[in-house]
Design an enzyme around this catalytic site. Sequence first.
Site, mmCIF file in Angstrom:
data_model
loop_
_atom_site.group_PDB
_atom_site.id
_atom_site.type_symbol
_atom_site.label_atom_id
_atom_site.label_comp_id
_atom_site.label_asym_id
_atom_site.label_seq_id
_atom_site.Cartn_x
_atom_site.Cartn_y
_atom_site.Cartn_z
ATOM 1 N N GLY A 97 68.060 26.247 -24.434
ATOM 2 C CA GLY A 97 68.294 27.651 -24.777
ATOM 3 C C GLY A 97 67.424 28.094 -25.944
ATOM 4 O O GLY A 97 66.939 29.235 -25.974
ATOM 5 N N ARG A 114 72.661 31.231 -18.622
ATOM 6 C CA ARG A 114 72.950 31.653 -20.010
ATOM 7 C C ARG A 114 72.425 33.061 -20.314
ATOM 8 O O ARG A 114 71.403 33.484 -19.777
ATOM 9 C CB ARG A 114 72.378 30.603 -20.979
ATOM 10 N N ASP A 139 77.434 24.073 -33.292
ATOM 11 C CA ASP A 139 77.158 23.013 -32.311
ATOM 12 C C ASP A 139 78.069 21.798 -32.487
ATOM 13 O O ASP A 139 78.033 20.870 -31.672
ATOM 14 C CB ASP A 139 75.700 22.560 -32.423
#
Length: 438
Positions: A99, A127, A320
């Site tokens: 991404g 996404r 994350d």
Amino acid sequence: MSGSDVRFQVQPGGKIKGAIRVPGDKSISHRSIMLGSLAEGTTQVTGFLEGEDNLATLDAFRSLGVNIHGPENGKVVIAGVGMHGLKSPGKDIYLGNSGTSMRLLTGLFSAQAFDCVLTGDKSLSGRPMRRVTDPLARMGAEIETTEKGTPPVHIHGGQKLCGIDYAMPVASAQVKSSLLLAGLYANGQTCVTEPAPTRDHTERMLRGFGYPVQTQGNKICLLGGGKLKATNIDVPADISSAAFFMVAASIAPDSDLTLQHVGINPTRTGVINILRQMGADIGLANEREVGGEPVADIRIRSAQLKGIRIPEAQVPLAIDEFPAIFVAAACAQGQTVLTGAHELRVKESDRIAVMADGLVTLGINAKPTEDGIIIEGGQFGSGEINSHGDHRIAMSFAMAALRAQGTIHITDCANVNTSFPGFVMLAQQVGLTIEQSS
Ligand code: S3P
């Protein structure tokens, strides 16, 4: 080998001991290739993360005519082509699972003279890209996606971009960075205001390459039309990879682990703040600065954790690390509540749903909510977890075995190589009984 064939088997129990250095920071490694390619002169990178995501970025720049030597033991040498030296790739650019590559390169490529098409794997193809294509269009970029706003991303080059003053609706370093990279080429000033601080590696590295960037509170501005001057970059170990081991050493009794040379940029240390608030025993030593990024050795010893309400201000700073933090929460006394983290639903997988499913499979009371999760501390049993091809889910559940009653099997683990090549060996080295099969 098909991605879904790689499995982990992790035996219950064990303690985590030793001193290790986890691989290089993924975000900084991506940016080192991007800025090194656009610079004038030769940039040498050490500590580069040789994960699939970063190799996708590296290959992309090679296909644009940049001469890049390596990676060899984390060393990469980039012969910068200057701001206007990139050449048409002549084919679609495949970015795998990454991404960060897709969003940052959409910004950068929208300012180039040539057309290009960015594609990705199944996860990346689902996404959201409008968060970058909408503001880029306001700058004058011409970009098409699918009707849903997902990749492939078709970028029509040769547009003259104008700077904008953009207030981001989501706290996203990828959006900020994408606009700043486009802003390097825009007429006038590009300013991005963040709703909450996000990782600032792009700003730091631009300054390291001699490009002026102004930060005032949550507003970051730069003026288009400048140049980048090659520099050398020493990439610290990735705190996101370190996080699995911070949780492991916290939850496994009798553990004492040192993680060396970890990046502790304050926009990334939410995991340390959150684990400490839960009662973790985490100490920082040898704090120093390496190439504009703060670094330290981190020592973690076992501790009895307690459930907390996670402060929403910490969410972008630990974005994350939540899969690992959820495993810690499952081992804590009492309830942990996360809110304000809807972004987790649009990562490499829907990390709220996938983590909740896995925790429940292992016997933990975990309830997903629209923008977070509620986890009651408990006892892990055993079972089979589907990581849904999400590297961070796979590595987090591997650590859960340290406190499980039986073997944990994890499927669809091939993507661990996107961010953490060598994970299984390093985990074995510090005391996890993990095997990989395919
Ligand atoms: C990244 C930013 C974060 C993070 C991703 C890497 C970056 O994404 O989740 O792994 O390098 O800029 P968002 O900016 O979408 O939150």
